[in-house]
Design a protein around this motif. Structure first.
Motif, PDB file in Angstrom:
ATOM      1  N   GLY A  24       0.816  -1.211   0.000  1.00 41.11           N
ATOM      2  CA  GLY A  24       0.000   0.000   0.000  1.00 41.11           C
ATOM      3  C   GLY A  24       0.846   1.254   0.000  1.00 41.11           C
ATOM      4  O   GLY A  24       0.557   2.219  -0.706  1.00 41.11           O
ATOM      5  N   ILE A  25       1.919   1.230   0.776  1.00 42.18           N
ATOM      6  CA  ILE A  25       2.818   2.381   0.826  1.00 42.18           C
ATOM      7  C   ILE A  25       3.604   2.502  -0.477  1.00 42.18           C
ATOM      8  O   ILE A  25       3.666   3.578  -1.083  1.00 42.18           O
ATOM      9  CB  ILE A  25       3.764   2.275   2.035  1.00 42.18           C
ATOM     10  N   ALA A  26       4.194   1.406  -0.913  1.00 41.21           N
ATOM     11  CA  ALA A  26       5.067   1.434  -2.093  1.00 41.21           C
ATOM     12  C   ALA A  26       4.307   1.711  -3.384  1.00 41.21           C
ATOM     13  O   ALA A  26       4.827   2.362  -4.283  1.00 41.21           O
ATOM     14  CB  ALA A  26       5.826   0.114  -2.210  1.00 41.21           C
ATOM     15  N   ILE A  27       3.088   1.225  -3.473  1.00 44.77           N
ATOM     16  CA  ILE A  27       2.315   1.386  -4.712  1.00 44.77           C
ATOM     17  C   ILE A  27       1.236   2.451  -4.552  1.00 44.77           C
ATOM     18  O   ILE A  27       0.989   3.231  -5.457  1.00 44.77           O
ATOM     19  CB  ILE A  27       1.693   0.035  -5.142  1.00 44.77           C
ATOM     20  N   SER A  51      -7.831   6.754 -18.647  1.00 46.51           N
ATOM     21  CA  SER A  51      -6.591   6.717 -17.864  1.00 46.51           C
ATOM     22  C   SER A  51      -6.741   5.832 -16.634  1.00 46.51           C
ATOM     23  O   SER A  51      -5.876   5.006 -16.335  1.00 46.51           O
ATOM     24  CB  SER A  51      -6.188   8.128 -17.425  1.00 46.51           C
ATOM     25  N   LEU A  52      -7.829   5.999 -15.902  1.00 46.70           N
ATOM     26  CA  LEU A  52      -8.066   5.178 -14.713  1.00 46.70           C
ATOM     27  C   LEU A  52      -8.248   3.707 -15.085  1.00 46.70           C
ATOM     28  O   LEU A  52      -7.820   2.814 -14.356  1.00 46.70           O
ATOM     29  CB  LEU A  52      -9.271   5.703 -13.934  1.00 46.70           C
ATOM     30  N   GLY A  53      -8.852   3.470 -16.236  1.00 46.26           N
ATOM     31  CA  GLY A  53      -9.006   2.095 -16.725  1.00 46.26           C
ATOM     32  C   GLY A  53      -7.661   1.445 -17.024  1.00 46.26           C
ATOM     33  O   GLY A  53      -7.449   0.265 -16.721  1.00 46.26           O
ATOM     34  N   LEU A  54      -6.750   2.222 -17.615  1.00 46.25           N
ATOM     35  CA  LEU A  54      -5.403   1.691 -17.881  1.00 46.25           C
ATOM     36  C   LEU A  54      -4.660   1.367 -16.583  1.00 46.25           C
ATOM     37  O   LEU A  54      -3.968   0.343 -16.488  1.00 46.25           O
ATOM     38  CB  LEU A  54      -4.591   2.679 -18.720  1.00 46.25           C
ATOM     39  N   ILE A  55      -4.816   2.211 -15.587  1.00 42.67           N
ATOM     40  CA  ILE A  55      -4.185   1.951 -14.292  1.00 42.67           C
ATOM     41  C   ILE A  55      -4.786   0.691 -13.669  1.00 42.67           C
ATOM     42  O   ILE A  55      -4.061  -0.175 -13.158  1.00 42.67           O
ATOM     43  CB  ILE A  55      -4.328   3.165 -13.353  1.00 42.67           C
ATOM     44  N   ALA A  56      -6.118   0.559 -13.723  1.00 41.29           N
ATOM     45  CA  ALA A  56      -6.775  -0.638 -13.188  1.00 41.29           C
ATOM     46  C   ALA A  56      -6.314  -1.893 -13.938  1.00 41.29           C
ATOM     47  O   ALA A  56      -6.074  -2.940 -13.321  1.00 41.29           O
ATOM     48  CB  ALA A  56      -8.291  -0.488 -13.277  1.00 41.29           C
ATOM     49  N   THR A  62      -0.721  -7.135 -13.095  1.00 47.61           N
ATOM     50  CA  THR A  62       0.301  -7.378 -12.070  1.00 47.61           C
ATOM     51  C   THR A  62      -0.165  -8.465 -11.110  1.00 47.61           C
ATOM     52  O   THR A  62       0.602  -9.364 -10.757  1.00 47.61           O
ATOM     53  CB  THR A  62       0.617  -6.075 -11.307  1.00 47.61           C
ATOM     54  N   TYR A  63      -1.422  -8.402 -10.697  1.00 45.30           N
ATOM     55  CA  TYR A  63      -1.991  -9.417  -9.807  1.00 45.30           C
ATOM     56  C   TYR A  63      -1.922 -10.797 -10.472  1.00 45.30           C
ATOM     57  O   TYR A  63      -1.486 -11.774  -9.854  1.00 45.30           O
ATOM     58  CB  TYR A  63      -3.433  -9.049  -9.446  1.00 45.30           C
TER      59      TYR A  63
END
Length: 181
Positions: A24-27, A51-56, A62-63
Motif C-alpha cells: 500500500g505504501i510502495a504502490i 486513464s483510470l481504466g489503464l491503471i486498473a 500485475t496481480y
C-alpha cells in the motif's frame, strides 16, 4: 540461550497484513498521486476514465502475473542465532527474482530510465538481509499474522514471518537477544 533456529515459510502476498501494508505504501502513494493529478488535470471525463481504466488494467495484470509466476506467495528462509538474524529468499524464488531484476535493469538501461535500473538493483540487493541483534532499534510483534518486525535505523528492517507453531518460540528468542543489548 545459545541456539540456532532455521525455518522456511511460504508467505501469501495478498493475505498477509504486513505485506499488504508495505505494498500500500510502495504502490499506493505514487499511484494515488498520479490518480489525483489525473482527476485534477483531465478536462474530459472520457479521458479520465480511459486513464483510470489503464491503471486498473495494470493492477489486474500485475496481480495475475504474481499469482501465476510466484503462485501468490513469497518463499522465505530465516536463520536466527545468538549473533543476529538472516532473512533470505528461497533458492527457487531467488532464481526468478534475479532474472526479473536483471531484466528490469537491462530494460532500464536500454530505454534510458535510471529509476528502473535503480529499482532492479535495489530489489536484487534485498534478496538476503542480515541484522545483528546489537543493531536492532525497534521490535514490533504482530501475533495475528505471526510476524515480528525488526528495525535498525531508518532504512534497515526485517519482517520475520513465522508459522503458527514457531511464533512463540521465535518471539522468546527475539526478546532474549534484543534485551541483551
Amino acid at each position: 540461550m545459545d541456539q540456532k533456529k532455521e525455518w522456511s515459510i511460504s508467505v501469501p502476498i495478498f493475505r498477509n497484513s504486513v505485506i499488504l501494508k508495505q505494498l500500500g505504501i510502495a504502490i499506493g502513494i505514487p499511484f494515488g498521486a498520479v490518480i489525483i493529478f489525473l482527476i485534477v488535470a483531465t478536462k474530459e471525463i472520457k479521458y479520465l476514465m480511459y486513464s483510470l481504466g489503464l491503471i486498473a488494467l495494470l493492477f489486474l495484470l500485475t496481480y495475475i502475473y504474481i499469482m501465476v509466476i510466484y503462485k501468490g506467495a513469497y518463499e522465505m528462509e530465516f536463520v536466527l542465532d545468538e549473533k543476529g538474524i538472516l532473512a533470505r529468499t528461497q533458492a527457487e524464488q531467488l532464481k526468478k527474482n534475479t532474472r526479473m531484476n536483471a531484466l528490469t535493469m537491462l530494460l532500464g538501461t536500454l530505454t534510458g530510465k535510471p529509476a528502473a535500473v535503480g529499482a532492479g538493483m535495489l530489489a536484487q540487493s534485498r534478496q538476503q538481509v542480515y541484522m545483528k541483534w546489537g543493531n536492532v532499534t525497534s521490535v514490533k510483534y504482530k501475533p495475528n499474522s505471526n510476524t515480528i518486525l525488526l528495525k535498525s535505523g531508518w532504512t534497515e528492517n526485517i519482517a520475520i514471518f513465522c508459522t503458527d507453531e514457531l511464533y512463540n518460540e521465535i518471539r522468546e528468542m527475539v526478546e532474549h537477544y534484543t534485551k541483551v543489548y
